[in-house]
Design an enzyme around this catalytic site. Structure first.
Site, mmCIF file in Angstrom:
data_model
loop_
_atom_site.group_PDB
_atom_site.id
_atom_site.type_symbol
_atom_site.label_atom_id
_atom_site.label_comp_id
_atom_site.label_asym_id
_atom_site.label_seq_id
_atom_site.Cartn_x
_atom_site.Cartn_y
_atom_site.Cartn_z
ATOM 1 N N GLU A 226 -12.648 -42.440 -63.024
ATOM 2 C CA GLU A 226 -13.712 -42.559 -62.119
ATOM 3 C C GLU A 226 -14.154 -44.059 -62.510
ATOM 4 O OE1 GLU A 226 -16.955 -40.258 -61.219
ATOM 5 O OE2 GLU A 226 -18.253 -41.765 -60.434
ATOM 6 N N ARG A 304 -27.219 -35.575 -63.787
ATOM 7 C CA ARG A 304 -26.894 -34.375 -63.181
ATOM 8 C C ARG A 304 -27.264 -32.947 -64.273
ATOM 9 N NH1 ARG A 304 -24.191 -32.790 -58.690
ATOM 10 N NH2 ARG A 304 -23.538 -34.592 -57.819
ATOM 11 N N GLU A 706 -15.637 -29.411 -58.039
ATOM 12 C CA GLU A 706 -16.236 -29.350 -59.047
ATOM 13 C C GLU A 706 -16.928 -27.786 -59.410
ATOM 14 O OE1 GLU A 706 -18.445 -32.968 -58.459
ATOM 15 O OE2 GLU A 706 -17.958 -33.176 -60.566
HETATM 16 N N1 LUZ Z 1 -19.852 -39.490 -59.961
HETATM 17 C C1 LUZ Z 1 -21.129 -40.211 -59.684
HETATM 18 C C2 LUZ Z 1 -19.993 -38.414 -59.934
HETATM 19 O O1 LUZ Z 1 -20.841 -41.304 -59.634
HETATM 20 N N2 LUZ Z 1 -22.142 -39.606 -59.166
HETATM 21 C C3 LUZ Z 1 -22.072 -38.434 -59.194
HETATM 22 O O2 LUZ Z 1 -23.333 -37.943 -58.708
HETATM 23 C C4 LUZ Z 1 -21.291 -37.522 -59.559
HETATM 24 N N3 LUZ Z 1 -21.333 -36.235 -59.536
HETATM 25 C C5 LUZ Z 1 -20.293 -35.468 -59.954
HETATM 26 C C6 LUZ Z 1 -19.002 -36.065 -60.194
HETATM 27 N N4 LUZ Z 1 -18.955 -37.415 -60.168
HETATM 28 MO MO1 MOS Z 2 -15.854 -36.856 -60.715
HETATM 29 S S1 MOS Z 2 -16.508 -35.942 -62.603
HETATM 30 O O1 MOS Z 2 -16.299 -36.089 -59.572
HETATM 31 O O2 MOS Z 2 -14.981 -38.407 -60.977
#
Ligand code: LUZ
Ligand code: MOS
Length: 754
Positions: A226, A304, A706
């Site tokens: 990510e 979170r 998830e």
């Molecule tokens: N990524 C993000 C995430 O940038 N914000 C989120 O709230 C999130 N939640 C779950 C997984 N990735």
């Molecule tokens: Mo994610 S932990 O939904 O990149």
């Protein structure tokens, strides 16, 4: 419909970065990273390395034309180290050579003189020294101090949950090309093409329009791509821009394991108060998140954790705080669940501890506190369409929990060498990026004049099956076979300003945008058909490649309709934009309605512990999951099973180890054990909860990526229950993963006290 990629996966035809045909003249990159976790750089000598035949250039921070900065939320992370080193594995120089082998030789010739500084590896130590990557956050509901005064039972405790390596099959990598007019094209294995584009532009000091990012698919992401696919893509782009040559960089497994961040380890403490009726009156928790050496996504992940600190329970007085602690580990990052699992492990530990003190099974406390409609979460959102009790009750009934619970008791009374344990794990996971502005997506659809369709969205396929779901949307809307539809790679020039594929929300967001674009085209085409067939729009539909009247095929085929529309100069292209309605969050009050909806479920886990060896087998995990109206049960079941495997791995066997100098010890698959087929439950049963789904989910098919990971938490407590059945003097410990070594020690701890 099967996953559209399964055929090419099986035949090895699916393309990943390392499979791309490289152009003539392609150069190869390699990072030279810090071999010390915290230090001042006194001297960086690249002369000998750069003189090696076949080395083209070695880049350091001083070669960066724009900003030497890749921090996403907070600008605290240099692309290449300048004066200090903050973690073992931090990139210092980027070697570009005619082959990978030459680059590797050059790496050994780089000489870095450093002066060591004190190293912090644990969140507790960072907390005590006041080292943080950002300010703490607190969510409060009601008044815990007041509530504790009236509690019949108050229990305190501590927990630790370790990190987790993503171990995507495809390691990080990128391929950068120099195009005319200085444009750079980067093919990247990233969940966030726009993040890569933005970072490349910033580091190169050019506009985002000078950078094109393309993503074919990922061999797994799990959150690890990510934010952390960016550095390598930016380095390759920097070299391509400077040298006017294509540059490829795919990390080998060792380098990837050493240099990238993982799931955040958490040290937490809790205080929980209940009344005699087992209703939880108050819950307090402090979470110390081991953020690593830079913020990365830690602030969002911390948030979170607070959102999920009460899991699927209604608690009227809550006070939870999270501290993002700065340590000398690689910056920890997103990992499936995104801080949620760490939060949920703590409340489950608190409940288990109370159950131990009261000498009752934990499920009695869990059951007495399940969330219901109109309950209020600590962050102010009112719970609606709650399926907590439905999934719980359905699991209890479908899987004969009561008789199994008794059977386990009976088994344990008759056996000493093996003890069984059983646990229930309810889940509740909020769907939407917690950062409201990220909840948007776009789609672009072209119907070509021969009737075939091509489309693009911002969704990244990483094995989760999103492309199949998107293709289904087009098939359903136009009544076309899948062969008529082509899905393009994810590309920033076709769909811009995308949010990363993350937060379980990719199909919801991109699919809704796609549906909107397809519906607009459908309406337009109905107009054409209506005129040509002399039939009102309201009676028209598409099915099996035909225009239908009241669901019966007319003589007009899809192809002829498209050709007619084209000749009538009707636009056959459409784009659409979708934003999640209703959601908001006010950080000054820490209240709002951040989630479109929640996903629920309940897992029952049964384990058998070998009380001589400390090994264990997970006999079964039986789940009732809230899919809503699943649009593809094959894919969704795959997500549940895969997530469960990952959750079990995190809770029971995956043990990340750094030495006190901050060097990763678990740096290979020989020292880092992930679940294989033998570690899996012998029986996995997943039952679909009959429910209405949710209108904010794509075709009412709820997000599934998830939430099921958290079912794995149940196995931790099932194993503990088995240990307790063997050794009644054992006091529950909350120190994940619960490896066989720890089980063995626990089986005999305090056991022979006189
Ligand atoms: N990524 C993000 C995430 O940038 N914000 C989120 O709230 C999130 N939640 C779950 C997984 N990735
Ligand atoms: Mo994610 S932990 O939904 O990149």
């Amino acid at each position: 419909m099967k996953n559209r990629d399964s055929y090419s996966h099986l035949r090895g035809e699916s393309l990943y970065i390392d499979d791309l045909n490289t152009q003539q003249g392609t150069l190869y990159g390699l990072v030279c990273d810090a071999q010390i976790a915290h230090a001042k750089i006194l001297d960086l000598d690249i002369v000998k390395a750069e003189a090696l035949a076949g080395v083209v250039k070695i880049f350091t921070h001083s070669d960066v034309p724009g900003k030497n900065q890749i921090g996403g939320i907070i600008p605290d992370e240099p692309l290449l180290a300048e004066t200090d080193i903050h973690f073992w594995g931090q990139p210092i120089a980027f070697i570009v050579a005619k082959s990978e082998a030459i680059a590797k030789k050059a790496r050994a010739l780089i000489n870095i003189k450093t002066e060591a500084l004190p190293v912090i590896t644990t969140a507790i130590e960072a907390f005590e020294k006041g080292e943080f990557v950002c300010a703490p956050r607190t969510f409060k509901l009601g008044d815990t101090s007041k509530a504790f005064k009236n509690c019949d039972y108050i229990i305190k405790g501590n927990t630790f949950s370790n990190g987790q390596e993503h171990l995507y099959l495809e390691t990080q990598g990128a391929y950068a090309e120099y195009h005319e007019n200085g444009k750079i094209k980067v093919t990247s294995s990233t969940q966030g093409p726009t993040q890569v584009q933005k970072a490349v532009a910033k580091v190169l000091g050019v506009g985002m329009h000078q950078v094109e990012v393309d993503v074919i698919r990922l061999g797994g992401g799990f959150g690890g791509k990510e934010d952390q696919a960016t550095a390598w893509a930016v380095m390759a782009a920097l070299a391509a821009k400077t040298l006017h040559k294509p540059v490829k960089y795919v990390l080998n497994r060792h380098d990837d394991l050493r240099m990238t961040g993982k799931r955040h380890p958490y040290d937490s403490s809790f205080k929980i108060g209940l009344n005699k009726d087992l209703k939880i009156q108050a819950f307090e928790a402090t979470f110390l998140q081991n953020s690593g050496a830079a913020a990365d996504l830690s602030p969002a992940i911390a948030e979170r954790t607070l959102f999920h600190a009460t899991n699927a329970y209604n608690i009227k007085n809550v006070n939870t705080t999270v501290h993002s602690c700065k340590t000398n580990l690689p910056p920890n990052t997103a990992f499936r669940g995104f801080g949620g699992p760490q939060g949920m492990f703590v409340i489950e530990s608190a409940i288990a501890k109370v159950a131990e003190k009261l000498n009752i099974p934990a499920f009695k406390i869990q059951e007495a506190n399940l969330l219901q409609d109109n309950d209020v979460f600590s962050y102010g959102q009112i719970a609606m369409q709650v399926e907590a009790k439905n999934t719980w009750q359905s699991a209890i009934n479908s899987f004969n929990f009561e008789s199994n619970f008794k059977a386990v008791k009976k088994f344990n009374s008759k056996n000493n060498g093996v003890k069984k344990g059983i646990s229930i794990m309810p889940i509740c996971f909020g769907i939407s990026f917690t950062n409201t502005p990220m909840n948007h997506a776009r789609a672009l659809v072209h119907i070509y004049q021969d009737g075939s369709v091509g489309f693009s969205t911002g969704a990244v396929e990483m094995g989760q099956g999103v492309n199949t779901k998107l293709q289904q949307i087009v098939m359903y809307t136009f009544g076309l076979a899948k062969e008529k539809i082509h899905i393009e790679s994810t590309n920033t020039t076709r769909v811009a300003n995308t949010s990363p594929s993350a937060a379980s929300a990719t199909a919801d967001l991109n699919g809704k945008a796609l549906l909107k674009a397809c519906k607009a085209l459908k309406e337009r085409l109905f107009n054409v058909a209506s005129k040509n067939l002399n039939i009102p729009d309201s009676e028209l539909s598409f099915k099996d490649g035909k225009v239908c009247q009241n669901s019966k095929p007319t003589h007009l085929s899809w192809e002829v309709l498209i050709e007619t529309a084209f000749l009538e100069r009707v636009s056959l292209s459409e784009k659409a934009h979708h934003t999640t309605p209703k959601i908001y969050f006010d950080k000054s009050k820490e209240k709002g309605h951040p989630f479109a909806y929640h996903v629920y479920g309940t897992a029952i886990s049964t384990v058998a512990v070998d009380c001589i060896r400390g090994t264990y087998e997970i006999e079964s995990v039986k789940i009732v999951h809230d899919f809503g109206k699943s649009m593809n049960l094959n894919i969704d079941m795959g997500q549940v099973e895969g997530a469960l495997a990952q959750g079990i791995g995190w809770m029971t066997m995956e043990e990340i180890a750094y030495d006190k100098n901050g060097r990763l010890l678990s740096n290979a698959l020989s020292t880092y054990k992930i679940p294989d087929i033998y570690a899996m439950p012998k029986i996995i049963e997943v039952k679909v909860l009959e429910s209405d789904g949710h209108k904010m989910a794509l075709l009412k098919s709820k997000a599934v990526g998830e939430p099921p990971l958290m079912y794995g938490i149940g196995t931790y407590f099932a194993i503990q229950n088995a240990i307790k059945a063997f050794n009644n003097n054992y006091e529950l410990k909350f120190d994940a993963p619960l490896t066989p070594e720890k089980v063995l020690k626990s089986l005999y701890s305090n056991a022979f006290k006189l």
